[in-house]
Design a protein around this motif. Structure first.
Motif, PDB file in Angstrom:
ATOM      1  N   VAL A  50       0.864  -1.188   0.000  1.00  9.44           N
ATOM      2  CA  VAL A  50       0.000   0.000   0.000  1.00  9.44           C
ATOM      3  C   VAL A  50       0.898   1.235   0.000  1.00  9.44           C
ATOM      4  CG1 VAL A  50      -1.682   1.304   1.368  1.00  9.44           C
ATOM      5  CG2 VAL A  50      -1.886  -1.192   1.165  1.00  9.44           C
ATOM      6  N   THR A  52      -0.652   4.630  -0.376  1.00  9.01           N
ATOM      7  CA  THR A  52      -1.466   5.589   0.364  1.00  9.01           C
ATOM      8  C   THR A  52      -2.853   4.994   0.560  1.00  9.01           C
ATOM      9  OG1 THR A  52      -2.295   6.727  -1.604  1.00  9.01           O
ATOM     10  CG2 THR A  52      -0.288   7.614  -0.609  1.00  9.01           C
ATOM     11  N   ALA A  53      -3.561   5.494   1.563  1.00 12.54           N
ATOM     12  CA  ALA A  53      -4.948   5.065   1.789  1.00 12.54           C
ATOM     13  C   ALA A  53      -5.692   6.187   2.494  1.00 12.54           C
ATOM     14  CB  ALA A  53      -4.989   3.791   2.627  1.00 12.54           C
ATOM     15  N   GLN A  67     -10.211   3.816   0.359  1.00 18.73           N
ATOM     16  CA  GLN A  67      -9.571   3.504  -0.920  1.00 18.73           C
ATOM     17  C   GLN A  67      -8.067   3.529  -0.703  1.00 18.73           C
ATOM     18  OE1 GLN A  67      -9.302   6.545  -4.162  1.00 18.73           O
ATOM     19  NE2 GLN A  67     -10.687   5.105  -5.171  1.00 18.73           N
ATOM     20  N   ALA A  68      -7.398   2.540  -1.258  1.00 17.86           N
ATOM     21  CA  ALA A  68      -5.943   2.467  -1.143  1.00 17.86           C
ATOM     22  C   ALA A  68      -5.321   2.471  -2.534  1.00 17.86           C
ATOM     23  CB  ALA A  68      -5.534   1.191  -0.407  1.00 17.86           C
ATOM     24  N   HIS A  69      -4.163   3.073  -2.625  1.00 12.69           N
ATOM     25  CA  HIS A  69      -3.339   2.984  -3.826  1.00 12.69           C
ATOM     26  C   HIS A  69      -2.224   2.015  -3.475  1.00 12.69           C
ATOM     27  CE1 HIS A  69      -5.117   6.385  -6.078  1.00 12.69           C
ATOM     28  NE2 HIS A  69      -5.527   6.693  -4.858  1.00 12.69           N
ATOM     29  N   THR A  84       0.749  -0.262 -10.748  1.00  8.89           N
ATOM     30  CA  THR A  84       0.072   0.456  -9.663  1.00  8.89           C
ATOM     31  C   THR A  84      -1.419   0.475  -9.963  1.00  8.89           C
ATOM     32  OG1 THR A  84       0.322   2.610 -10.708  1.00  8.89           O
ATOM     33  CG2 THR A  84       2.078   1.932  -9.197  1.00  8.89           C
ATOM     34  N   GLN A  86      -5.587   1.035  -7.711  1.00  3.64           N
ATOM     35  CA  GLN A  86      -6.288   1.330  -6.460  1.00  3.64           C
ATOM     36  C   GLN A  86      -7.354   0.286  -6.209  1.00  3.64           C
ATOM     37  OE1 GLN A  86      -7.490   5.311  -7.401  1.00  3.64           O
ATOM     38  NE2 GLN A  86      -9.508   4.664  -8.091  1.00  3.64           N
ATOM     39  N   GLU A  88     -10.727  -0.663  -3.124  1.00  2.00           N
ATOM     40  CA  GLU A  88     -11.549  -0.164  -2.018  1.00  2.00           C
ATOM     41  C   GLU A  88     -11.992  -1.316  -1.137  1.00  2.00           C
ATOM     42  OE1 GLU A  88     -14.797   2.024  -3.711  1.00  2.00           O
ATOM     43  OE2 GLU A  88     -13.444   3.488  -4.633  1.00  2.00           O
TER      44      GLU A  88
END
Length: 146
Positions: A50, A52-53, A67-69, A84, A86, A88
Motif C-alpha cells: 500500500v 497511500t490510503a 480507498q488504497a493505492h 500500480t 487502487q 476499495e
C-alpha cells in the motif's frame, strides 16, 4: 390489542429478514478463492504494498469505506498486471464481510486477486491483508511467500 402486537411482530420479522437476506450468499474467503480459480475468474494474483490510503465516506454503522493505492511487489500468478492501481474496502457491513479491515498504512502488504474486464483491463476482484491470504489461500501457506 392483539392486532397491534401482530403488526409489530410482522414489522420486526420483515426488518430482520431484509438484513439477513441481504447477505444470504456470503461466501467465505477460502471458498471465494477456490471458486475464482476453478472458474477462471482469477486471472492474476499479486503481493502488493500500500502506498497511500484514505477514507472515502463517513462511517455508517460498522462500515467505513476506504480507498488504497498500491504497487505490485511480486506477481504470484498471471502476467501484464498493472504496476500500480487502487482498490476499495470497508463498504459492506460485518453481516456481509468476513472482516472489516481497518484503513491500511503505507507499506502494509496485501494480496490482490485480479479479474479481467471486457476491455481486457485487470481489475481487483478480491483483496485481503497478507496474513489473511496465508490463512485462506493454500497456495500461500504452501509457498511460504510473505
Amino acid at each position: 390489542m392483539h392486532t397491534r402486537w401482530f403488526l409489530a411482530g410482522i414489522a420486526l420479522a420483515l426488518g430482520t429478514a431484509s438484513v439477513a437476506g441481504a447477505c444470504a450468499v456470503n461466501i467465505p474467503p477460502a471458498s471465494r478463492i477456490e471458486y475464482g480459480k476453478a472458474q477462471g475468474t482469477i486471472e492474476g494474483v499479486a503481493i502488493v504494498s500500500v502506498t497511500t490510503a484514505r477514507h472515502i465516506a463517513e462511517r455508517q454503522a460498522d462500515a467505513h469505506p476506504w480507498q488504497a493505492h498500491a504497487a505490485i511487489v511480486e506477481m504470484v500468478e498471471g502476467s501484464a498486471l498493472p504496476e500500480t492501481f487502487q482498490f476499495e474496502r470497508g463498504c459492506g457491513s460485518s453481516a456481509c464481510e468476513w472482516n472489516l479491515p481497518a484503513l491500511p498504512q503505507a507499506g502494509d502488504r496485501w494480496v490482490v486477486y485480479f479479474w479481467k474486464d471486457r476491455s481486457g483491463l485487470f481489475r481487483p476482484w478480491l483483496t485481503m491483508p497478507m496474513d489473511e491470504a496465508i490463512r485462506f489461500d493454500p497456495s500461500f501457506a504452501k509457498s511460504g511467500k510473505h
